[in-house]
Scaffold this active site. Structure first.
Site, short mmCIF file in Angstrom:
data_model
loop_
_atom_site.label_atom_id
_atom_site.label_comp_id
_atom_site.label_asym_id
_atom_site.label_seq_id
_atom_site.Cartn_x
_atom_site.Cartn_y
_atom_site.Cartn_z
N GLU A 104 0.86 -1.15 -0.10
CA GLU A 104 -0.06 0.18 0.01
C GLU A 104 0.65 1.16 0.04
O GLU A 104 0.42 2.48 0.27
CB GLU A 104 -1.01 -0.04 1.14
CG GLU A 104 -1.84 -1.37 1.20
CD GLU A 104 -2.97 -1.27 2.31
OE1 GLU A 104 -3.07 -0.24 3.10
OE2 GLU A 104 -3.76 -2.06 2.16
N LYS A 110 -15.84 -1.51 2.80
CA LYS A 110 -15.16 -1.77 1.84
C LYS A 110 -16.20 -2.48 0.66
O LYS A 110 -16.90 -3.37 0.93
CB LYS A 110 -14.23 -2.88 2.18
CG LYS A 110 -13.07 -2.41 2.80
CD LYS A 110 -12.23 -3.44 3.28
CE LYS A 110 -10.82 -3.23 3.80
NZ LYS A 110 -10.14 -4.17 4.46
#
Length: 445
Positions: free
Chosen positions: A217, A355
């Site tokens: 990330e 999400k």
């Protein structure tokens, strides 16, 4: 009526080099594209991400079956339908064309959540275009916010990576910095980038150049093991960047990844090849550790502090520190309204990590968000570790007014495309919006 004239899926690669699903949905107004992400540390209650399982191709991670399900099942059913009917068409895909269920609701185990979501996202873009409004405004309408005052979110930058996101010894998955003291999203982005760069210099000086390698990330992955050391490094970087007091710390523990159901304990050294029963912690011991850290460091949010079924430990932590620290459920909740209702009964947490690919359609994600917000919870919109260049969640977080987003470090284009889209939205709104700032847990108040 603005009719759908074609739906076509293809297999593309995500930021880890793994296949994922991309969909082009066409109307008379043009072509609308969406691509879905995938996670590394996934909750067992997430909707099914359909993979081919053919070990001779992409190590079994191909998505040709999901692509075929779009092209041969979903597309014929959607062509000719009005693209502005988001909820109805999501229900058609989820409940009729797929129809699979488990104890927590619609599981998408026939067609795959990755197939359905890619179409749902592309459909949402087409619907916005059909109404002649930006995507974030369309999302707001879908959520029932007819004339909202838009809120730009606090960006939560994952600057130190561990857990399944990095090849170091750190058990906890994410250590984030959140510029809650900024006056605008643009200023927050600058602060986050400056802390990130200060941390890079700090790591290079302390541990050498290799410590500035980045994880999935975009955060750094130095070979440290002690979470307290990671927290100390963030405090030092924030101070070095000149933003002490304005930038706070958040953590994603991802504790399900180092929980042993047999031993009913947590192993903060689970990456070590040598097993040692003396280093195992009970849920109560881990809770006390989090409480200690929250008093020692400027921590404002802790995500997935315990295993996805350890409701009692969640409830104990929330009762003790929940008034000043956000306790976020990710694997615990998997963006699922039924799981959220169970957590509400147990008073297990006070925030939802949203999400879209955990639940598998835009309509269901909006339902989960509204349930959490109506219950007084915070909501943080999130990316996944395997991302694409699709910036959909940037518009989603503004439309839903959740006030907080995490989508990685200010590094790697699949992360920055979301942050940069938020910059554009802030520019477009030109003073007709507020920055969530210190109200990130409840930005509507």
């Amino acid at each position: 009526m603005v009719a759908i004239v074609e739906v076509k899926a293809r297999e593309i690669l995500d930021s880890r080099g793994n296949p994922t699903v991309e969909v082009d949905l066409k109307t008379e107004q043009g072509c609308f594209r969406a691509a879905v992400p995938s996670g590394a540390s996934t909750g067992i209650y997430e909707a099914l991400e359909l993979r081919d399982g053919d070990k001779t191709r992409y190590n079994g991670k191909g998505v040709l079956k999901a692509v075929e399900n779009v092209n041969k099942v979903l597309a014929p059913a959607l062509v000719g339908k009005d693209c502005r009917e988001q909820a109805a068409l999501d229900r058609l895909m989820v409940e009729e064309l797929d129809g699979s269920k488990n104890e927590w609701g619609w599981s998408k185990s026939v067609l795959g959540a990755n197939a359905i979501l890619a179409v749902s996202m592309a459909l949402c873009r087409a619907g916005a275009a059909a109404k002649g409004i930006p995507l974030y405004k369309y999302v707001a309408q879908l959520a029932g916010h007819e004339a909202p005052e838009f809120v730009l979110p606090v960006p939560c930058f994952n600057v130190l990576n561990g857990g399944k996101h990095a090849g170091n010894s750190l058990a906890m998955q994410e250590f984030m910095v959140a510029p809650v003291g900024a006056r605008s999203f643009g200023e927050a982005l600058r602060m986050g980038a400056e802390v990130y760069q200060a941390l890079q210099r700090l790591l290079k000086a302390k541990f050498g150049l290799a410590a500035t390698n980045v994880g999935d990330e975009g955060g750094f992955a130095p070979d440290i093991k002690d979470p307290r050391e990671a927290l100390g490094l963030l405090v030092e970087a924030i101070r070095a960047a000149g933003h002490e007091g304005k930038v706070k710390i958040m953590a994603d523990v991802a504790a399900s990844e180092f929980y042993s159901k047999e031993a009913k304990s947590y192993d903060l050294d689970f990456k070590s090849p040598a097993a040692d029963a003396h280093r195992l912690l009970t849920g109560d011991q881990l809770k006390d550790l989090f409480k200690e850290w929250s008093e020692e460091f400027p921590i404002v949010s802790i995500e997935d502090p315990f295993d996805q079924d350890d409701f009692s430990s969640y409830a104990a932590l929330t009762a003790e520190i929940g008034s000043k620290v956000q306790v976020v459920g990710d694997d615990l909740l998997v963006t699922n309204p039924a799981r959220i209702r169970k957590a509400l009964q147990h008073k297990a947490c006070n925030a939802l990590l949203l999400k879209v690919n955990q639940i598998g359609s835009i309509t269901e994600a909006i339902e989960a968000c509204k349930l959490a917000q109506a219950s007084g919870w915070g909501v943080m919109v999130s990316h996944r570790s395997g991302e694409t260049e699709d910036s959909f969640i940037a518009d989603l977080v503004v439309g839903l007014r959740t006030g907080q987003i995490k989508t990685g470090a200010p590094c790697r284009s699949e992360r920055l495309c979301k942050y940069n889209q938020l910059l554009r939205i802030e520019e477009q709104l030109q003073g007709r919006c507020t920055y969530a700032g210190e109200n990130f847990r409840n930005p509507s108040n």
